[in-house]
Design a protein around this motif. Structure first.
Motif, PDB file in Angstrom:
ATOM      1  N   ILE A 137       0.758  -1.174   0.021  1.00 27.25           N
ATOM      2  CA  ILE A 137      -0.182   0.181  -0.096  1.00 27.25           C
ATOM      3  C   ILE A 137       0.993   1.487   0.088  1.00 27.25           C
ATOM      4  O   ILE A 137       0.705   2.410  -0.719  1.00 27.25           O
ATOM      5  CB  ILE A 137      -1.056   0.095   1.373  1.00 27.25           C
ATOM      6  N   THR A 138       1.877   1.347   0.926  1.00 26.39           N
ATOM      7  CA  THR A 138       2.830   2.236   0.882  1.00 26.39           C
ATOM      8  C   THR A 138       3.486   2.482  -0.539  1.00 26.39           C
ATOM      9  O   THR A 138       3.762   3.603  -0.782  1.00 26.39           O
ATOM     10  CB  THR A 138       3.931   2.027   2.167  1.00 26.39           C
ATOM     11  N   LEU A 170       2.356   1.635  -3.521  1.00 23.57           N
ATOM     12  CA  LEU A 170       1.214   1.952  -4.207  1.00 23.57           C
ATOM     13  C   LEU A 170       1.020   3.641  -4.040  1.00 23.57           C
ATOM     14  O   LEU A 170       0.970   4.387  -5.011  1.00 23.57           O
ATOM     15  CB  LEU A 170       0.070   1.321  -3.895  1.00 23.57           C
ATOM     16  N   ALA A 171       1.024   4.128  -2.798  1.00 28.46           N
ATOM     17  CA  ALA A 171       0.682   5.415  -2.533  1.00 28.46           C
ATOM     18  C   ALA A 171       1.861   6.309  -2.877  1.00 28.46           C
ATOM     19  O   ALA A 171       1.832   7.299  -3.579  1.00 28.46           O
ATOM     20  CB  ALA A 171       0.394   5.732  -1.027  1.00 28.46           C
TER      21      ALA A 171
END
Lengths: 262, 265
Positions: B29-30, B32-33
């Motif tokens: 997620i990190t 991706l962000a």
């Protein structure tokens, strides 16, 4: 009751201001970044026939204001969580929102530095004569801008605290606001389907009214008042949503015992 | 032979450990962000700003420039984090006290950042193509080589900036400032003829400048031999920063030992 709350807000503001005033990340966000964005934009746009330096300066100052709002507000509650003091604040008789409001005022005050610094620095570096065409309307619009960013700050603060996973998206939220709010270029450049998104963002109306009152010689005062109305209504909506989020945060935290750092 | 095996082991373990333990963005997620969504918004903002300045016909110039600039995410933030986060973790003192060859250790720390940087720039170019960048007729192998060289040279600058970690906690301030200065001086958003001479001179001393110029030429179909001088220049600039970074780390390490500031907060 009101006096006690005001005292808490004031103390939280002063205390938080002392903490962030010496933070190098804050200094970068409020001073350095807007100045570099302004410099870049000036070099990019200055050959345009309709180039207005004041338009760029206001836009870059707003980028600093938004970046400050986003980054400082998201850490309002999470800072206490990391420090292990959130439980103490929540357990105290004062509502958490009062403490956050005090911090928000400090954050917004600090972020306003980007406006105060961008103007003289740009004038000094580039030799621009920066003239605001409608100073009174511009000043009142700035007050509405402050109101909108305070409400937005409360919204960001409560949202980032309720949804801890949202914090990783902080960096990804910075530039979309610059784009959708038309800080540096008109949103007419964007695809038509994004326009409704801009309309629900108070900073879009703030940018519009500040650009309008600073640059345009002939403006409709009715139009300016209408935009102030939009900003006020959106600020109210943001405050209502953040109040609800604060309730959710506290209920969730007490029920699930998640006040401490996760 | 024994030394070579030991050095290779230190290089590989340093590379792997720094990537899994010191970089914050390794979780999906990190990642991706920070490496997909955020870069897309940077490209979008600066390209629209450029289009508003010079018209939609010039979008290619800005899309390529800003996609290449993404390698500084790894080159600057990644490499600096791989050194500076030792301090946050309280392990910098152990690193300094270890007998390992410092050069091998720090080269290891740049390794995964180079791979990651190439992927990030490639994603940036993919985003740019989604936004309308036409790369028909582009010299793809040349572009890939240029991305690789530019990422390595930017890591050289990152090594120099990472050395600040030995003396100060304000590394992020320096990183952020340099990230934006590269946007200003590297030609990612400004054609050379719109920059004053002094800005062009500063740009020529920085990594990225020649890499961006070479990528633009290769995107228009230039052959690799036409951009070789630019690529050699990019490599030379990166090497100078890398050597300077190593030298500064070495001397700052001594200063930090004397001041006792290695794990000071």
């Amino acid at each position: 009751m009101i006096k006690a709350n005001l005292r808490v807000i004031y103390i939280a503001m002063i205390f938080h201001l002392k903490q962030i005033a010496v933070d190098s990340f804050v200094i970068f966000t409020v001073i350095v970044q807007p100045l570099l964005v302004a410099t870049l934009a000036i070099y990019m746009l200055r050959r345009n026939t309709d180039f207005e330096a004041i338009y760029v300066i206001i836009g870059s100052a707003l980028t600093g204001l938004w970046s400050g709002t986003l980054f400082f507000s998201s850490s309002n509650i999470n800072f206490e969580r990391r420090a292990g003091t959130l439980e103490l604040i929540v357990a105290s008789p004062t509502h958490l929102a009062m403490v956050v409001l005090g911090k928000t005022l400090a954050n917004t005050g600090m972020s306003l530095g980007s406006i105060l610094i961008s103007y003289p620095m740009a004038a000094l570096l580039f030799g621009f004569h920066l003239k605001i065409v409608n100073p009174v309307l511009f000043f009142i619009s700035t007050l509405f801008a402050i109101l909108s960013f305070i409400s937005l700050s409360l919204l960001v603060s409560s949202f980032m605290s309720v949804s801890l996973g949202a914090r990783v998206w902080e960096n990804a939220l910075e530039f979309p606001m610059y784009i959708l709010s038309g800080f540096m270029f008109p949103i007419t450049l964007l695809p038509i389907w994004v326009t409704p998104l801009s309309y629900v963002l108070a900073p879009f109306w703030v940018a519009r009214v500040l650009h309008m009152t600073a640059v345009h010689n002939t403006i409709s005062q009715l139009e300016v008042v209408r935009i102030w109305g939009y900003i006020f209504v959106l600020a109210l909506i943001y405050c209502f949503i953040s109040a609800w989020l604060f309730k959710v945060l506290l209920k969730k935290a007490r029920a699930e015992s998640t006040l401490g750092y996760q | 032979m024994k030394n070579l095996v030991a050095s290779t082991r230190i290089f590989l373990s340093s590379a792997w450990l720094s990537y899994v333990a010191l970089l914050y963005w390794t979780q999906p997620i990190t990642y991706l962000a920070s490496h997909v969504a955020a870069p897309f918004t940077y490209i979008l903002f600066f390209s629209y700003l450029g289009i508003s300045a010079t018209g939609s016909d010039t979008a290619k110039f800005y899309l390529i420039g800003n996609a290449l600039h993404l390698c500084s995410l790894n080159g600057i933030y990644g490499v600096t984090m791989a050194i500076g986060n030792e301090r946050d973790a309280g392990t910098l003192v152990y690193l300094v006290a270890s007998p390992s060859n410092r050069l091998i250790v720090f080269l290891g720390r740049t390794f995964f950042n180079i791979i990651d940087g190439v992927i990030t720039v490639s994603l940036g170019l993919a985003w740019s193509m989604f936004l309308g960048l036409d790369l028909t007729g582009a010299n793809w192998s040349g572009i890939f080589l240029t991305i690789l060289i530019t990422t390595i040279s930017t890591c050289g600058l990152g090594l120099l900036l990472g050395s600040v970690s030995f003396l100060s906690l304000n590394v992020l301030f320096v990183n952020n400032t340099v990230f934006f200065l590269l946007l200003l001086f590297s030609g990612a958003n400004l054609p050379a003829d719109s920059m004053p001479t002094w800005m062009q001179a500063v740009g020529s001393l920085l990594p990225l400048t020649r890499g961006i110029k070479a990528t633009r030429l290769l995107a228009d179909g230039a052959q690799i031999n036409e951009v070789l001088p630019l690529l050699f220049g990019e490599m030379a600039v990166g090497a100078i920063y890398g050597i300077a970074g190593y030298a500064v780390i070495h001397s700052l390490e001594n200063i930090a030992r004397k001041r006792g500031s290695l794990d000071a907060y």
